[in-house]
Design a protein around this motif. Structure first.
Motif, PDB file in Angstrom:
ATOM      1  N   THR A  36      33.966  50.685 -70.054  1.00 57.35           N
ATOM      2  CA  THR A  36      34.529  51.669 -70.994  1.00 57.35           C
ATOM      3  C   THR A  36      34.967  51.001 -72.291  1.00 57.35           C
ATOM      4  OG1 THR A  36      35.278  53.072 -69.179  1.00 57.35           O
ATOM      5  CG2 THR A  36      36.350  53.374 -71.308  1.00 57.35           C
ATOM      6  N   LEU A  37      35.689  49.896 -72.163  1.00 52.75           N
ATOM      7  CA  LEU A  37      36.193  49.208 -73.352  1.00 52.75           C
ATOM      8  C   LEU A  37      35.052  48.619 -74.181  1.00 52.75           C
ATOM      9  CD1 LEU A  37      39.293  47.386 -71.811  1.00 52.75           C
ATOM     10  CD2 LEU A  37      39.299  49.414 -73.267  1.00 52.75           C
ATOM     11  N   THR A  38      33.996  48.167 -73.493  1.00 56.73           N
ATOM     12  CA  THR A  38      32.848  47.624 -74.217  1.00 56.73           C
ATOM     13  C   THR A  38      32.162  48.713 -75.031  1.00 56.73           C
ATOM     14  OG1 THR A  38      32.488  45.926 -72.525  1.00 56.73           O
ATOM     15  CG2 THR A  38      30.632  46.444 -73.986  1.00 56.73           C
ATOM     16  N   ARG A  39      32.018  49.918 -74.430  1.00 54.46           N
ATOM     17  CA  ARG A  39      31.414  51.014 -75.171  1.00 54.46           C
ATOM     18  C   ARG A  39      32.266  51.435 -76.357  1.00 54.46           C
ATOM     19  NH1 ARG A  39      29.939  52.441 -69.903  1.00 54.46           N
ATOM     20  NH2 ARG A  39      31.812  53.717 -69.617  1.00 54.46           N
ATOM     21  N   TRP A  40      33.558  51.200 -76.269  1.00 58.42           N
ATOM     22  CA  TRP A  40      34.446  51.530 -77.395  1.00 58.42           C
ATOM     23  C   TRP A  40      34.423  50.461 -78.491  1.00 58.42           C
ATOM     24  CZ3 TRP A  40      39.367  53.287 -74.246  1.00 58.42           C
ATOM     25  CH2 TRP A  40      39.122  54.560 -73.700  1.00 58.42           C
ATOM     26  N   GLY A  41      33.684  49.389 -78.261  1.00 57.31           N
ATOM     27  CA  GLY A  41      33.513  48.378 -79.305  1.00 57.31           C
ATOM     28  C   GLY A  41      34.369  47.137 -79.173  1.00 57.31           C
ATOM     29  N   PHE A  42      35.040  46.964 -78.052  1.00 58.36           N
ATOM     30  CA  PHE A  42      35.892  45.789 -77.856  1.00 58.36           C
ATOM     31  C   PHE A  42      35.103  44.640 -77.232  1.00 58.36           C
ATOM     32  CE2 PHE A  42      38.861  49.396 -77.599  1.00 58.36           C
ATOM     33  CZ  PHE A  42      39.746  49.047 -78.608  1.00 58.36           C
ATOM     34  N   GLU A  43      35.544  43.405 -77.502  1.00 61.61           N
ATOM     35  CA  GLU A  43      35.037  42.239 -76.800  1.00 61.61           C
ATOM     36  C   GLU A  43      35.870  42.083 -75.534  1.00 61.61           C
ATOM     37  OE1 GLU A  43      35.115  38.796 -79.213  1.00 61.61           O
ATOM     38  OE2 GLU A  43      34.050  39.727 -80.903  1.00 61.61           O
ATOM     39  N   VAL A  44      35.234  42.257 -74.378  1.00 58.08           N
ATOM     40  CA  VAL A  44      35.967  42.331 -73.115  1.00 58.08           C
ATOM     41  C   VAL A  44      35.722  41.075 -72.281  1.00 58.08           C
ATOM     42  CG1 VAL A  44      36.313  43.649 -70.997  1.00 58.08           C
ATOM     43  CG2 VAL A  44      35.800  44.840 -73.135  1.00 58.08           C
ATOM     44  N   THR A  45      36.818  40.519 -71.775  1.00 53.66           N
ATOM     45  CA  THR A  45      36.786  39.432 -70.806  1.00 53.66           C
ATOM     46  C   THR A  45      37.530  39.914 -69.578  1.00 53.66           C
ATOM     47  OG1 THR A  45      36.851  37.825 -72.605  1.00 53.66           O
ATOM     48  CG2 THR A  45      37.312  36.992 -70.400  1.00 53.66           C
ATOM     49  N   THR A  46      37.050  39.547 -68.395  1.00 58.35           N
ATOM     50  CA  THR A  46      37.705  39.992 -67.164  1.00 58.35           C
ATOM     51  C   THR A  46      38.163  38.802 -66.337  1.00 58.35           C
ATOM     52  OG1 THR A  46      35.587  40.078 -65.963  1.00 58.35           O
ATOM     53  CG2 THR A  46      36.307  42.097 -67.090  1.00 58.35           C
ATOM     54  N   ALA A  47      39.193  39.032 -65.538  1.00 55.54           N
ATOM     55  CA  ALA A  47      39.722  38.024 -64.616  1.00 55.54           C
ATOM     56  C   ALA A  47      40.158  38.720 -63.348  1.00 55.54           C
ATOM     57  CB  ALA A  47      40.886  37.269 -65.248  1.00 55.54           C
ATOM     58  N   GLU A  48      39.902  38.083 -62.179  1.00 56.91           N
ATOM     59  CA  GLU A  48      40.208  38.690 -60.890  1.00 56.91           C
ATOM     60  C   GLU A  48      41.569  38.245 -60.346  1.00 56.91           C
ATOM     61  OE1 GLU A  48      37.055  38.262 -58.077  1.00 56.91           O
ATOM     62  OE2 GLU A  48      35.495  38.779 -59.527  1.00 56.91           O
ATOM     63  N   SER A  49      42.264  37.362 -61.069  1.00 55.05           N
ATOM     64  CA  SER A  49      43.569  36.895 -60.598  1.00 55.05           C
ATOM     65  C   SER A  49      44.425  36.456 -61.787  1.00 55.05           C
ATOM     66  CB  SER A  49      43.407  35.720 -59.625  1.00 55.05           C
ATOM     67  OG  SER A  49      42.884  34.581 -60.314  1.00 55.05           O
ATOM     68  N   GLY A  50      45.711  36.307 -61.494  1.00 58.03           N
ATOM     69  CA  GLY A  50      46.627  35.866 -62.534  1.00 58.03           C
ATOM     70  C   GLY A  50      46.329  34.472 -63.045  1.00 58.03           C
TER      71      GLY A  50
END
Length: 426
Positions: free
Chosen positions: A37-51
């Motif tokens: 969703t955030l990528t379609r809104w034009g943001f550069e998205v990075t994800t992480a599965e833990s703190g």
């Protein structure tokens, strides 16, 4: 975090303050949904599965905004927020916690940890977009403020450098001005002259000095230029040249005879010539007061001109005080002016004090100015225990010890002292 896939349309960002978004969740499905969703809104998205993974990303590539689930195994979103705030990222990062908690206590705990905003599960895209937009406004204002602070810091640094340069120039100017009074004490025959010059700043508008056209003759003056600071100091430098002790041919108080002998002009004529010089200088608006004495040290005959200056104070050997002078107009104030010469005699052991109003107008502990009576008292007390430069320093010390502000002068303080025929008594 659970996001409802109800609206997946592109929405333009308002400010562009948020470009890089870090999404943190232990659910890969949620990371994929929110990240998409955030990528379609034009943001550069990075994800992480833990703190810990999120912290490592923040340390190397700080995001503009962190969207983190609260409930995660190991390090919770709350602890991640605390650790995130401890990082030195160079700029502020917006932190949104996604939680099913809605109680006031949990919200307060999240705010205390450093969270900026909250989203309650299930999260709709409209609410997510609204929270990010709010974060953009805050980040935009924060970055504008940071930019202004950087500009202000840069301006303050330039101002500091300019102030340091000015301060260095003023210290050099003070050295130059002090050089205008190269001799603070001088023995002339059996008499002695002592000079005191204490500017209230780096430089001042007071000037005291002397010149000796012959072994038995002496010119002694006290000058106070209007105002303070650099402009007044420049005027004193010019006047010092007009009353030069080094180059008698430039001294307007002296007149060269055919034999090469320099005769002393009448003090009133000297004041008139000085007034003409200042009046002829273009752009000079300052004026000055002056007390000037032409002394015959053989006979004790003194001739004084008082041009708007404080009256001369004569301390007789028997302790009596006489004030000499009746005012007169300052030098350089008007073009057409005349001055009077006051004649008097000094006897062995007498002391003559020329002084600026920095003495008499100094404010004492009682809120009143020292005045001429107070100065006469200080003069007499200092003369009882000392002579020469020691007497002058003692007078200044007594003055400052009685002032309301003992650590700061509000005006320049200067004086010239003639002790007549005192060395013959030693």
């Amino acid at each position: 975090m659970a996001v409802q896939p109800d609206q997946l349309t592109n929405t333009p960002r308002l400010t562009g303050a948020v470009r890089r978004v870090l999404v943190v969740d232990d659910s890969r499905l949620q990371l994929k949904l929110v990240g998409g969703t955030l990528t379609r809104w034009g943001f550069e998205v990075t994800t992480a599965e833990s703190g810990p993974e999120a912290l490592a990303i923040c340390a190397t590539d700080p995001p503009d905004l962190v969207l983190s689930d609260w409930m995660m195994p190991g390090m919770s979103g709350l602890e991640l927020c605390r650790r995130f705030r401890e990082l030195d990222l160079g700029s502020y990062g917006y932190f949104i916690l996604v939680t099913s908690k809605s109680e006031k206590g949990e919200v307060a705990e999240g705010l205390d940890a450093g969270a900026d905003d909250f989203l309650t599960k299930p999260v709709s895209n409209d609410e997510l977009r609204a929270r990010i937009t709010a974060g953009e406004r805050i980040l935009s204002m924060q970055r504008q403020l940071s930019e202004k602070n950087r500009d202000l810091s840069h301006a303050l640094e330039e101002l500091r450098a300019a102030h340091e340069a000015i301060d260095n120039d003023l210290r050099q100017a003070r050295t130059i001005q002090q050089s205008l009074v190269p001799e603070r004490v001088c023995e002339v025959g059996t008499s002695r002259v002592s000079l005191l010059l204490q500017p209230c700043g780096h430089v001042g508008g007071d000037l005291v000095g002397m010149f000796r056209p012959g072994f038995d003759r002496l010119g002694l003056y006290s000058i106070d230029v209007s105002g303070h600071g650099i402009t007044s100091a420049m005027v004193t430098a010019r006047v010092a040249g007009y009353l030069s002790s080094t180059f008698p041919e430039q001294n307007i108080a002296l007149q060269r005879r055919y034999t090469g002998f320099y005769a002393m002009r009448d003090p009133a004529e000297t004041a008139l010539l000085l007034n003409q010089r200042l009046a002829a200088d273009p752009g000079v608006e300052e004026y000055l007061t002056m007390a000037y004495v032409a002394a015959d040290l053989t006979t004790g005959r003194m001739r004084l001109v008082q041009a708007g200056h404080s009256p001369a104070m004569l301390l007789r050997a028997n302790g009596e005080i006489e004030l000499i002078g009746d005012g007169g107009l300052p030098v350089g104030l008007v073009d057409e002016v005349s001055y009077d010469t006051h004649a008097f005699r000094m006897k062995s052991g007498d002391m003559l004090l020329l002084y600026s109003d920095g003495f008499t107008e100094a404010v004492m502990d009682n809120g009143k100015m020292l005045g001429e009576e107070g100065l006469a008292r200080i003069f007499r007390e200092s003369a009882e225990g000392g002579s020469g430069p020691d007497l002058m320093e003692d007078m200044f010390w007594r003055l400052t010890m009685q002032m309301a502000d003992k650590n700061s002068l509000s005006d320049d303080v200067s004086a010239a002292l003639l002790e007549f025929d005192v060395l013959s008594q030693d």
